[in-house]
Structure formats: structure tokens, C-alpha cells
Scaffold this motif. Sequence first.
Motif, PDB file in Angstrom:
ATOM      1  N   ARG A 112       0.781  -1.275  -0.372  1.00 14.49           N
ATOM      2  CA  ARG A 112       0.129  -0.203   0.272  1.00 14.49           C
ATOM      3  C   ARG A 112       0.632   1.139   0.193  1.00 14.49           C
ATOM      4  O   ARG A 112       1.657   1.457   0.916  1.00 14.49           O
ATOM      5  N   ASN A 113       0.519   2.200  -0.541  1.00  6.49           N
ATOM      6  CA  ASN A 113       1.627   3.711  -0.738  1.00  6.49           C
ATOM      7  C   ASN A 113       1.178   4.257   0.342  1.00  6.49           C
ATOM      8  O   ASN A 113       0.691   3.911   1.021  1.00  6.49           O
ATOM      9  N   ILE A 114       1.914   5.042   0.631  1.00  8.34           N
ATOM     10  CA  ILE A 114       2.320   5.998   1.902  1.00  8.34           C
ATOM     11  C   ILE A 114       1.387   6.396   1.186  1.00  8.34           C
ATOM     12  O   ILE A 114       0.953   7.575   0.079  1.00  8.34           O
ATOM     13  N   ARG A 115       0.112   6.920   2.037  1.00  5.54           N
ATOM     14  CA  ARG A 115      -0.885   8.708   1.595  1.00  5.54           C
ATOM     15  C   ARG A 115      -0.158   9.924   2.415  1.00  5.54           C
ATOM     16  O   ARG A 115       0.197  10.102   3.911  1.00  5.54           O
ATOM     17  N   SER A 116      -0.089  10.383   1.117  1.00  6.37           N
ATOM     18  CA  SER A 116       0.419  12.286   1.876  1.00  6.37           C
ATOM     19  C   SER A 116      -0.441  12.850   2.910  1.00  6.37           C
ATOM     20  O   SER A 116      -1.812  12.740   2.859  1.00  6.37           O
ATOM     21  N   ASN A 117       0.594  13.167   4.108  1.00  6.93           N
ATOM     22  CA  ASN A 117      -0.608  13.903   5.116  1.00  6.93           C
ATOM     23  C   ASN A 117      -1.558  13.457   5.834  1.00  6.93           C
ATOM     24  O   ASN A 117      -2.565  13.947   5.957  1.00  6.93           O
ATOM     25  N   ARG A 118      -1.057  11.609   5.940  1.00  7.27           N
ATOM     26  CA  ARG A 118      -2.587  11.352   6.772  1.00  7.27           C
ATOM     27  C   ARG A 118      -2.621  11.550   8.373  1.00  7.27           C
ATOM     28  O   ARG A 118      -1.684  12.132   8.321  1.00  7.27           O
ATOM     29  N   ARG A 119      -3.545  12.043   8.823  1.00 12.40           N
ATOM     30  CA  ARG A 119      -3.869  11.850  10.150  1.00 12.40           C
ATOM     31  C   ARG A 119      -4.608  10.813  11.173  1.00 12.40           C
ATOM     32  O   ARG A 119      -5.154  11.059  10.136  1.00 12.40           O
TER      33      ARG A 119
END
Length: 224
Positions: A112-119
Motif C-alpha cells: 500500500r502506498n503511503i498516503r500523503s499527510n494522513r492524520r
Amino acid sequence: MGANVDAILDDLDVGRRIAIDFGTELQLEIDGVAGRVRSELVGMEHGKYLIVKTPTVAHLGGIGGKLYAGNRVVVRYVYGGSVYGFETSVIDAIATPVRVVFLTCPKVVNERNIRSNRRIETLLPARIGLGDQTAEGTVTDISTSGCHFRIKMHKGAAPFAVKNVIDKDVELSVQLPGVSGELSLLGKLKNERKEEGTVELGIAFGDLDEETQSRIASYIELTD
């Protein structure tokens, strides 16, 4: 990180070969052990087994009884901007000359790609420094760009002054589970809210170096 391993297996069901480095930090979910524990890839024999460090007793206690042949283990790690996960099982665990665990090679690896700026929401003990004030509190959510920090005001404790502090420099110290070393994060206070007995602070991080961003992103993705 040491020598690069071009692939764990040629026949992984991910459509291509998966790269990993010796020394890559892993998170393990071991059947019968509560929560996730930290380990590290230290070796392998192509197509036969992986070798990982035995998680330390200091943060487990009694793990040895769970490292028996056939016990199920789920492995997760971050590499090259993606999160990988696979199911494996224990082959054997040895204590000498070093404490390591042999795991079966996976047949399927999920990516799974790392999701940008996920909180994500958290409850992480931390401390904050604002001018000449310091306070213990809790990080209630975090992303690579900032976090929210809650201070619980105890009766009789010195008040934490937040008047006229918007855009003031702050320093946050926090230990992320599964990520080695305490993080010291510099940022600015962007908002504050007082409720009965608590102070809520919104913090925007400054320019984080690549390693710090990666450590926060790893924690976020591996917590999911």
C-alpha cells in the motif's frame, strides 16, 4: 541500511519483486502476544526463511513461549514509500549465539502506498515547551504536518498560560510506539482551546528532515 536484498521471493503474488534492506525495522503481530512489537530483518536464505531479531523481553515479557514452530506472525514494514505486510509463521527461535527468530518466507505480500499527510487519532504521552513553560500532556492526533496536544490541568498545579501565544515557537517531545528513539519536533502554535480542566493546542510542525518525516509516516501507516 546495509546490504540491499533485491527480493524476498521471486514468486511473490504482488506482480513484481519486493525490495527490502537488511536492518529494515519491522512490526510483528505474534499470535498470543498483545499488540505489535518491534524487530529488525537481519538475514535470509532465498526462498527458505527470513531471520529477524527476537523482540526484547523488556517490552514483552514471556514472549519465548509464543515463538514455537508454526505460530502465526504478521509482519509489516515501510520501504521506498510503501507499506508492506505479509503473514508468516515461526520455524524456530534461538538464544545463542544471538537471539533471533526464523520465519517462513511469505507467499503473498500486500503493498500500500503511503498516503500523503494522513492524520490519525492517538493517545501518546508527550511534553511541550513554550517559552519558559513546559507541560506534560497527550498527543491526541498526528500527521507529518502537525498534531493536537492536550494538557490536563490538575487542581493546584501551576496554570499553563496560552494568552497571546499564537504563532509562537514550540517544541514537542514524543515517543512513537514501534519507532526507535524519542522525537523532538519543532513547530508553531496555531490554535488553542480551553475547556473545563483541559487546554487543547494545535501545532504546525516546521520543516522536518526526511528521516523524521519517515518515522512519523511509518508510525501512522503501521498503526492502521
